[in-house]
Design an enzyme around this catalytic site. Structure first.
Site, PDB file in Angstrom:
ATOM      1  N   ASP A  63      42.276 115.907 103.658  1.00  0.00           N
ATOM      2  CA  ASP A  63      42.852 115.125 102.610  1.00  0.00           C
ATOM      3  C   ASP A  63      42.846 116.589 101.528  1.00  0.00           C
ATOM      4  OD1 ASP A  63      42.135 112.407 103.000  1.00  0.00           O
ATOM      5  OD2 ASP A  63      41.025 112.146 101.674  1.00  0.00           O
ATOM      6  N   PHE A  64      43.470 116.628 100.586  1.00  0.00           N
ATOM      7  CA  PHE A  64      44.566 117.653  99.822  1.00  0.00           C
ATOM      8  C   PHE A  64      43.493 118.537  99.799  1.00  0.00           C
ATOM      9  CE2 PHE A  64      45.219 118.956  96.004  1.00  0.00           C
ATOM     10  CZ  PHE A  64      46.580 119.935  96.272  1.00  0.00           C
TER      11      PHE A  64
END
Length: 219
Positions: A63-64
């Site tokens: 994830d970011f």
């Protein structure tokens, strides 16, 4: 929900291991794994890597906001062989996370099926009817002296999108700094998502040796 535009990421990708077949890298928090459709979201792990490694392909994503170890193939054959290991769940992964509050148990298993929350993209949700099985094991590493937070080692048994973040929220202890799955305080208590991919173990598809890669948590 408004379209997400990633702010510029000053963090650099650190190469932990490199040979002619694959890379192990340390992804900084605040960098997309893959470039988005919007040109403003062009910067990503893949975009940066192909400047120096034109044949690089990502085998999995983080994830970011998540930092830590990612495995990258440098040719199609190695991509195929490593993808099989991911599908067979023979690749070992652990994460370090700091959760809100004081967990009551020293270790445990979180078992809640996960599916897309179609009405609230990009969120996922727990659904016992349509969700795919998802299991996460946790082990407490350290407790905050005032009980404000608990540092844990997560070992995901499955690899669902947002799995560790939504599972933590579901047991009442969201990951600090998480923008999607939080309570009234947890998001404000950290400047970033306190989730880091700490270790990755797999069989090298060409040399067949066992690789155990470690990348200590930056928080």
């Amino acid at each position: 929900m408004a379209e997400f535009i990633a702010p510029p990421c000053d963090g650099v990708i650190e190469i932990l291991y490199q040979d002619e077949h694959l890379l192990l890298i340390n992804k900084p928090s605040g960098l997309l794994s893959l470039s988005g459709k919007n040109p403003l979201n062009k910067d990503s792990v893949h975009y940066r890597l192909v400047q120096d490694f034109p044949t690089a392909t990502l085998l999995h994503r983080l994830d970011f906001g998540t930092s830590g170890i990612m495995l990258v193939a440098l040719n199609k054959q190695v991509n195929g062989l490593l993808t099989q290991q991911f599908q067979q769940r023979t690749i070992g992964k652990t994460y370090t996370a700091v959760l809100y509050g004081d967990l009551s148990n020293e270790q445990g298993e979180i078992d809640f099926p996960i599916t897309k929350d179609v009405e609230h993209f990009p969120l996922m949700k727990i659904c016992h009817d349509t969700g795919k099985p998802a299991k996460s094991h946790y082990q407490v590493i350290e407790r905050h002296p005032q009980g404000l937070s608990t540092r844990v080692r997560f070992t995901p048994m499955t690899g669902r999108t947002h799995q560790l973040r939504i599972h933590s929220q579901q047991i009442g202890h969201p990951i600090l700094g998480c923008d999607l799955y939080h309570n009234q305080q947890s998001q404000q208590l950290a400047p970033r998502l306190l989730l880091h991919a700490t270790s990755l173990s797999f069989i090298h598809p060409i040399t067949l040796e066992k690789i155990n890669s470690l990348c200590p948590s930056p928080f």
